[in-house]
Design a protein around this motif. Structure first.
Motif, short mmCIF file in Angstrom:
data_model
loop_
_atom_site.label_atom_id
_atom_site.label_comp_id
_atom_site.label_asym_id
_atom_site.label_seq_id
_atom_site.Cartn_x
_atom_site.Cartn_y
_atom_site.Cartn_z
N PHE A 158 140.30 56.36 25.24
CA PHE A 158 140.51 54.96 24.87
C PHE A 158 140.07 54.58 23.46
O PHE A 158 140.12 53.40 23.11
N SER A 159 139.63 55.54 22.66
CA SER A 159 139.17 55.19 21.32
C SER A 159 140.28 54.59 20.46
O SER A 159 140.01 53.83 19.52
N PHE A 160 141.56 54.90 20.78
CA PHE A 160 142.66 54.36 19.99
C PHE A 160 142.73 52.83 20.08
O PHE A 160 143.28 52.17 19.20
N ILE A 161 142.16 52.27 21.17
CA ILE A 161 142.20 50.81 21.35
C ILE A 161 141.42 50.10 20.24
O ILE A 161 141.76 48.99 19.84
N PHE A 162 140.38 50.76 19.73
CA PHE A 162 139.54 50.13 18.70
C PHE A 162 140.32 49.81 17.44
O PHE A 162 139.94 48.93 16.67
N GLY A 163 141.41 50.54 17.20
CA GLY A 163 142.20 50.33 15.98
C GLY A 163 143.46 49.52 16.18
O GLY A 163 144.25 49.37 15.24
N LEU A 164 143.66 48.97 17.38
CA LEU A 164 144.87 48.20 17.65
C LEU A 164 144.85 46.86 16.93
O LEU A 164 143.80 46.28 16.69
N ARG A 165 146.04 46.37 16.61
CA ARG A 165 146.20 45.01 16.09
C ARG A 165 146.64 44.12 17.26
O ARG A 165 147.56 44.46 17.99
N PHE A 166 145.97 42.99 17.41
CA PHE A 166 146.22 42.12 18.55
C PHE A 166 146.97 40.86 18.13
O PHE A 166 146.65 40.24 17.13
N CYS A 167 147.95 40.50 18.96
CA CYS A 167 148.73 39.28 18.72
C CYS A 167 148.43 38.21 19.76
O CYS A 167 149.15 37.21 19.86
N GLY A 168 147.40 38.41 20.56
CA GLY A 168 146.97 37.44 21.56
C GLY A 168 145.54 37.73 21.94
O GLY A 168 145.01 38.81 21.64
N ASN A 169 144.90 36.78 22.59
CA ASN A 169 143.49 36.99 22.94
C ASN A 169 143.14 36.48 24.35
O ASN A 169 141.98 36.31 24.67
N ILE A 170 144.15 36.26 25.19
CA ILE A 170 143.92 35.77 26.54
C ILE A 170 143.95 36.94 27.52
O ILE A 170 145.00 37.57 27.72
N ILE A 171 142.80 37.24 28.13
CA ILE A 171 142.70 38.30 29.14
C ILE A 171 142.64 37.65 30.52
O ILE A 171 141.71 36.90 30.82
N ASP A 172 143.62 37.93 31.34
CA ASP A 172 143.70 37.31 32.66
C ASP A 172 142.81 38.07 33.66
O ASP A 172 143.29 38.66 34.63
N ASN A 173 141.52 38.03 33.40
CA ASN A 173 140.56 38.71 34.27
C ASN A 173 139.17 38.16 33.97
O ASN A 173 139.00 37.35 33.05
N VAL A 174 138.18 38.63 34.73
CA VAL A 174 136.81 38.17 34.51
C VAL A 174 136.00 39.18 33.70
O VAL A 174 134.81 38.99 33.48
N TYR A 175 136.62 40.27 33.31
CA TYR A 175 135.97 41.27 32.47
C TYR A 175 137.01 41.90 31.55
O TYR A 175 138.21 41.65 31.68
N CYS A 176 136.56 42.72 30.63
CA CYS A 176 137.46 43.32 29.64
C CYS A 176 138.06 44.61 30.18
O CYS A 176 137.39 45.65 30.23
N ASP A 177 139.30 44.51 30.60
CA ASP A 177 140.00 45.67 31.15
C ASP A 177 140.95 46.25 30.10
O ASP A 177 141.67 45.49 29.43
N HIS A 178 140.97 47.56 30.01
CA HIS A 178 141.73 48.20 28.93
C HIS A 178 143.23 47.94 29.06
O HIS A 178 143.93 47.78 28.05
N GLN A 179 143.75 47.87 30.28
CA GLN A 179 145.18 47.64 30.45
C GLN A 179 145.60 46.27 29.93
O GLN A 179 146.65 46.13 29.29
N LEU A 180 144.78 45.28 30.21
CA LEU A 180 145.09 43.93 29.75
C LEU A 180 144.89 43.78 28.25
O LEU A 180 145.61 43.02 27.59
N ILE A 181 143.92 44.50 27.71
CA ILE A 181 143.70 44.47 26.26
C ILE A 181 144.88 45.11 25.53
O ILE A 181 145.34 44.60 24.51
N ILE A 182 145.39 46.21 26.09
CA ILE A 182 146.54 46.88 25.47
C ILE A 182 147.75 45.96 25.44
O ILE A 182 148.54 45.95 24.49
N ARG A 183 147.93 45.16 26.50
CA ARG A 183 149.06 44.24 26.56
C ARG A 183 149.00 43.19 25.46
O ARG A 183 150.03 42.59 25.11
N LEU A 184 147.82 42.94 24.92
CA LEU A 184 147.67 41.95 23.86
C LEU A 184 147.96 42.53 22.48
O LEU A 184 148.00 41.78 21.50
N SER A 185 148.13 43.83 22.38
CA SER A 185 148.35 44.45 21.08
C SER A 185 149.74 44.09 20.56
O SER A 185 150.66 43.81 21.33
N CYS A 186 149.89 44.09 19.24
CA CYS A 186 151.16 43.73 18.63
C CYS A 186 152.23 44.78 18.87
O CYS A 186 153.42 44.48 18.87
N SER A 187 151.81 46.02 19.07
CA SER A 187 152.76 47.09 19.35
C SER A 187 152.14 48.04 20.37
O SER A 187 151.01 48.49 20.20
#
Length: 305
Positions: A158-187
């Protein structure tokens, strides 16, 4: 919000507006978190103080209790802090830190149970070599390798997530889940699919294969031994089998929630299913061990002959 430089925090949207219930939720979560920490700490202290328990199996169990506290700490403090928050924001670095802790401790959980299964395999299938193979120095080295392996597995996955560019910041959960964070990335790149597959293979499939192989060999030996030794084997292996079973129940709950029934389950279930393991598993280890301690004391510490 066009790029990652504009995203300084994520919003955990699953909290919603709980109103006056936030006080009840806060007290309940706080009580459960303290209960987990106290129960696991007591077990660690008992193992440390009682010299009869200074054996490989109990040292591995002590490591598992430490991991239960760590895994709970990766979730509950953030939950508690968000109970009285109106914005439910969490900074990006803190979000990544939580994700790192949660996935690393999940890997440690499986790998620790694999190490405990290997210990039981040596004790039951190779009793006369047990004290040579599973000495204290090797056990501590094994524990160190488990933590290093788990952390490296997370970084490679999952280290590649640290370099992602995000186009949103709403996580539909109560904690930081990698799948939902990836969905917020611009690409979304192919890394998002490969990462979870790699993590599952390294942190779940390989440990589970070792656990399965160990218990299959234990079962074969038990079929040829006396009734007394069969009872010893069942007594010492039962806590691990229950823990492994519960882990896979939690994995199934997580997978079902995020891949198949996201839009078909109530909001409460949608929140609880992904964190089922962090609710039940941290209390399972001390509860099972304490309830069976009167039976396993003097059995788990010695090879089966």
């Amino acid at each position: 919000m066009g790029n990652s430089s504009e995203i300084v925090s994520f919003v955990l949207a699953a909290y919603g507006n709980v109103g006056a219930l936030k006080y009840m939720y806060f007290v309940t979560i706080l009580f459960w978190y303290l209960f987990i920490c106290v129960a696991n700490t007591i077990l660690i202290v008992v193992i440390r103080v009682d010299r009869r328990l200074h054996e490989p199996m109990y040292i591995l169990l002590c490591n598992l209790c430490v991991n239960e506290i760590n895994s709970s700490t990766s979730l509950y403090p953030l939950l508690l802090s968000q109970m009285f928050s109106d914005s439910h924001e969490v900074t990006v670095p803190l979000c990544f830190l939580q994700m790192c802790c949660m996935y690393t401790t999940a890997s440690v959980e499986f790998c620790s149970l694999a190490a405990m299964a290997y210990d039981r395999y040596i004790a039951i299938c190779h009793p006369f070599s047990y004290n040579v193979i599973m000495n204290t120095e090797r056990v501590f080295m094994l524990i160190l390798l488990v933590w290093i392996f788990s952390f490296v597995s997370f970084l490679l996955s999952f280290s590649f997530i640290f370099g992602l560019r995000f186009c949103g910041n709403i996580i539909d959960n109560v904690y930081c889940d990698h799948q939902l964070i990836i969905r917020l990335s611009c690409s979304v790149s192919i890394h998002s699919s490969i990462s979870i597959i790699f993590f599952v293979i390294m942190s779940i499939f390989i440990p589970f294969s070792l656990i399965s192989a160990s218990y299959v060999k234990i079962l074969r030996v038990c079929r040829k031994t006396s009734t007394e030794n069969k009872q010893k084997a069942v007594t010492t292996c039962t806590p691990q089998i229950v823990s492994v079973s519960n882990l896979f129940v939690g994995c199934i709950c997580y997978s079902i929630d995020f891949r198949f029934l996201v839009s078909q389950v109530p909001d409460e279930v949608h929140i609880i299913l992904p964190i089922y393991l962090l609710i039940c598993q941290p209390m399972l280890t001390p509860f099972i061990t304490i309830s069976l301690q009167s039976k396993i004391l003097g059995l788990m510490s010695y090879p089966f002959q």
